[in-house]
Write a protein that holds these residues in place. Structure first.
Motif, mmCIF file in Angstrom:
data_model
loop_
_atom_site.group_PDB
_atom_site.id
_atom_site.type_symbol
_atom_site.label_atom_id
_atom_site.label_comp_id
_atom_site.label_asym_id
_atom_site.label_seq_id
_atom_site.Cartn_x
_atom_site.Cartn_y
_atom_site.Cartn_z
ATOM 1 N N ASP A 1 0.885 -1.068 -0.011
ATOM 2 C CA ASP A 1 0.114 -0.081 0.073
ATOM 3 C C ASP A 1 0.865 1.347 0.037
ATOM 4 O OD1 ASP A 1 -2.262 -1.628 0.055
ATOM 5 O OD2 ASP A 1 -2.085 -1.814 2.480
ATOM 6 N N GLY A 2 2.039 1.095 -0.663
ATOM 7 C CA GLY A 2 2.768 2.387 -0.840
ATOM 8 C C GLY A 2 3.729 2.736 0.124
ATOM 9 N N ARG A 3 3.699 1.823 1.408
ATOM 10 C CA ARG A 3 4.552 1.962 2.564
ATOM 11 C C ARG A 3 5.604 0.795 2.467
ATOM 12 N NH1 ARG A 3 2.511 1.471 8.727
ATOM 13 N NH2 ARG A 3 4.050 2.660 9.643
ATOM 14 N N TYR A 4 6.968 1.494 2.713
ATOM 15 C CA TYR A 4 8.079 0.396 2.986
ATOM 16 C C TYR A 4 8.037 -0.267 4.164
ATOM 17 C CZ TYR A 4 10.623 1.889 -1.154
ATOM 18 O OH TYR A 4 10.881 2.339 -2.645
ATOM 19 N N TYR A 5 8.302 -1.847 4.154
ATOM 20 C CA TYR A 5 8.455 -2.616 5.400
ATOM 21 C C TYR A 5 9.848 -2.739 5.236
ATOM 22 C CZ TYR A 5 3.300 -2.638 6.365
ATOM 23 O OH TYR A 5 1.998 -2.221 6.561
ATOM 24 N N ILE A 6 10.646 -2.572 6.266
ATOM 25 C CA ILE A 6 11.947 -2.931 6.251
ATOM 26 C C ILE A 6 12.099 -3.951 7.445
ATOM 27 C CG2 ILE A 6 14.347 -1.900 6.674
ATOM 28 C CD1 ILE A 6 13.385 0.731 5.750
ATOM 29 N N ILE A 7 12.844 -4.963 6.868
ATOM 30 C CA ILE A 7 13.060 -6.378 7.917
ATOM 31 C C ILE A 7 14.495 -6.363 8.223
ATOM 32 C CG2 ILE A 7 12.892 -8.781 7.877
ATOM 33 C CD1 ILE A 7 10.217 -7.057 7.235
ATOM 34 N N PRO B 1 8.054 4.570 6.854
ATOM 35 C CA PRO B 1 8.362 2.958 6.643
ATOM 36 C C PRO B 1 8.159 2.460 8.115
ATOM 37 C CG PRO B 1 10.612 3.960 7.094
ATOM 38 C CD PRO B 1 9.741 5.133 7.186
ATOM 39 N N ARG B 2 7.708 1.009 8.032
ATOM 40 C CA ARG B 2 7.643 0.345 9.325
ATOM 41 C C ARG B 2 8.695 -0.630 9.382
ATOM 42 N NH1 ARG B 2 2.725 -3.215 12.069
ATOM 43 N NH2 ARG B 2 3.308 -2.155 13.799
ATOM 44 N N PHE B 3 9.381 -0.618 10.563
ATOM 45 C CA PHE B 3 10.531 -1.407 10.666
ATOM 46 C C PHE B 3 10.250 -2.638 11.511
ATOM 47 C CE2 PHE B 3 12.064 2.796 10.383
ATOM 48 C CZ PHE B 3 13.155 2.798 9.372
ATOM 49 N N VAL B 4 10.129 -4.059 11.072
ATOM 50 C CA VAL B 4 10.107 -5.153 11.587
ATOM 51 C C VAL B 4 11.322 -5.859 11.937
ATOM 52 C CG1 VAL B 4 8.689 -7.168 11.472
ATOM 53 C CG2 VAL B 4 7.904 -5.241 10.088
ATOM 54 N N LEU C 1 10.136 5.781 15.974
ATOM 55 C CA LEU C 1 9.873 5.134 14.554
ATOM 56 C C LEU C 1 8.885 4.259 14.841
ATOM 57 C CD1 LEU C 1 13.616 4.276 13.897
ATOM 58 C CD2 LEU C 1 12.308 6.174 12.914
ATOM 59 N N ASP C 2 8.050 3.765 13.581
ATOM 60 C CA ASP C 2 7.016 2.630 13.534
ATOM 61 C C ASP C 2 7.871 1.351 13.645
ATOM 62 O OD1 ASP C 2 4.911 1.053 13.467
ATOM 63 O OD2 ASP C 2 4.171 2.079 11.590
ATOM 64 N N ALA C 3 7.985 0.873 14.647
ATOM 65 C CA ALA C 3 8.845 -0.466 14.781
ATOM 66 C C ALA C 3 8.053 -1.793 15.461
ATOM 67 C CB ALA C 3 10.094 -0.233 15.579
ATOM 68 N N LYS C 4 8.201 -2.825 14.996
ATOM 69 C CA LYS C 4 7.632 -4.038 15.871
ATOM 70 C C LYS C 4 8.800 -4.919 15.859
ATOM 71 C CE LYS C 4 4.158 -7.172 16.550
ATOM 72 N NZ LYS C 4 3.732 -7.181 17.799
ATOM 73 N N LEU D 1 13.168 -1.868 20.894
ATOM 74 C CA LEU D 1 12.233 -1.098 20.892
ATOM 75 C C LEU D 1 12.768 0.358 21.648
ATOM 76 C CD1 LEU D 1 9.285 -3.423 22.145
ATOM 77 C CD2 LEU D 1 9.362 -2.250 19.877
ATOM 78 N N GLU D 2 13.660 0.251 22.654
ATOM 79 C CA GLU D 2 14.227 1.480 23.122
ATOM 80 C C GLU D 2 14.736 2.307 22.151
ATOM 81 O OE1 GLU D 2 16.794 0.513 26.468
ATOM 82 O OE2 GLU D 2 14.810 -0.322 27.559
ATOM 83 N N LEU D 3 15.689 1.690 21.020
ATOM 84 C CA LEU D 3 16.340 2.219 20.213
ATOM 85 C C LEU D 3 15.556 2.816 19.159
ATOM 86 C CD1 LEU D 3 19.532 -0.322 19.981
ATOM 87 C CD2 LEU D 3 19.530 2.186 20.961
ATOM 88 N N CYS D 4 14.620 2.179 18.846
ATOM 89 C CA CYS D 4 13.510 2.475 17.854
ATOM 90 C C CYS D 4 12.507 3.559 18.198
ATOM 91 C CB CYS D 4 13.005 1.196 17.110
ATOM 92 S SG CYS D 4 13.937 0.343 16.244
ATOM 93 N N LYS D 5 12.346 4.130 19.574
ATOM 94 C CA LYS D 5 11.542 5.012 19.883
ATOM 95 C C LYS D 5 11.364 6.181 18.985
ATOM 96 C CE LYS D 5 10.273 5.670 24.649
ATOM 97 N NZ LYS D 5 10.656 4.402 25.371
#
Length: 196
Positions: A126-132, A163-166, A185-188, A179-183
């Protein structure tokens, strides 16, 4: 006749998956190709010799032989290695995220001469990057450096949509730290144990 064609199509699909994903466990192959029971999956994979070989790491881990690479056009030579766990963790995310069609492994992201980073995988939905990102045995300082580079890319407006970081990691401690380091950012962050 129909049965033979169906069997051949299944074999081609399995070999293509191994060419794309490098290493797959028996249970990952069961999930990807509806192989049914463990016994049936092992029987199907046995019928694919000499194109595939395996080693044990908790369960059977399969990869392409020289003949398998020639048949599929795969270029990368894979061997029995402790690095296979990294690939297996990444493939767990691939399966869990619905096997995105535009999933690409080891993608180099470069922003002029400012930032350069290799994502373990990425796809667009949907036009959004998911970075693994896979953290198997990586030092937290390496993860921190990667996150800093990603943050810089977000600040520079590289992505149209945030982007969403997974991430996938191995311990609860590492999950909390990531999760602390990714504060901000949209991260899971998943644990590898959630998939087995």
């Amino acid at each position: 006749m129909k049965q033979a064609i169906k069997k051949e199509q299944r074999h081609e699909a399995i070999l293509s998956s191994l060419a794309k994903l490098d290493y797959l466990t028996r249970s990952q192959l069961q999930a990807l190709h509806n192989l049914g029971s463990a016994r049936n999956a092992s029987r199907v994979m046995k019928s694919l010799e000499p194109y595939v070989t395996k080693f044990l790491d908790g369960e059977a881990v399969y990869y392409l032989t020289k003949e398998g690479r020639e048949r599929t056009g795969a270029k990368k030579v894979r061997k029995r290695t402790i690095q296979a766990r990294h690939f297996i963790m990444r493939n767990d995310l691939y399966i869990a995220l619905g096997c995105p069609k535009n999933w690409r492994n080891e993608v180099k992201l470069v922003v002029k001469d400012v930032v350069s980073i290799v994502a373990d995988a990425l796809f667009v939905k949907d036009g959004r990057y998911y970075i693994i990102e896979v953290d198997n045995q990586q030092k937290m300082s390496v993860n921190k450096a990667k996150i800093t580079k990603y943050r810089k890319m977000v600040e520079l407006g590289v992505f149209k949509t945030e982007p969403r970081f997974v991430w996938i990691t191995t311990t609860e401690y590492k999950r909390k730290r990531l999760l602390e380091l990714c504060k901000g950012l949209d991260a899971k962050v998943y644990l590898a144990s959630e998939f087995h």
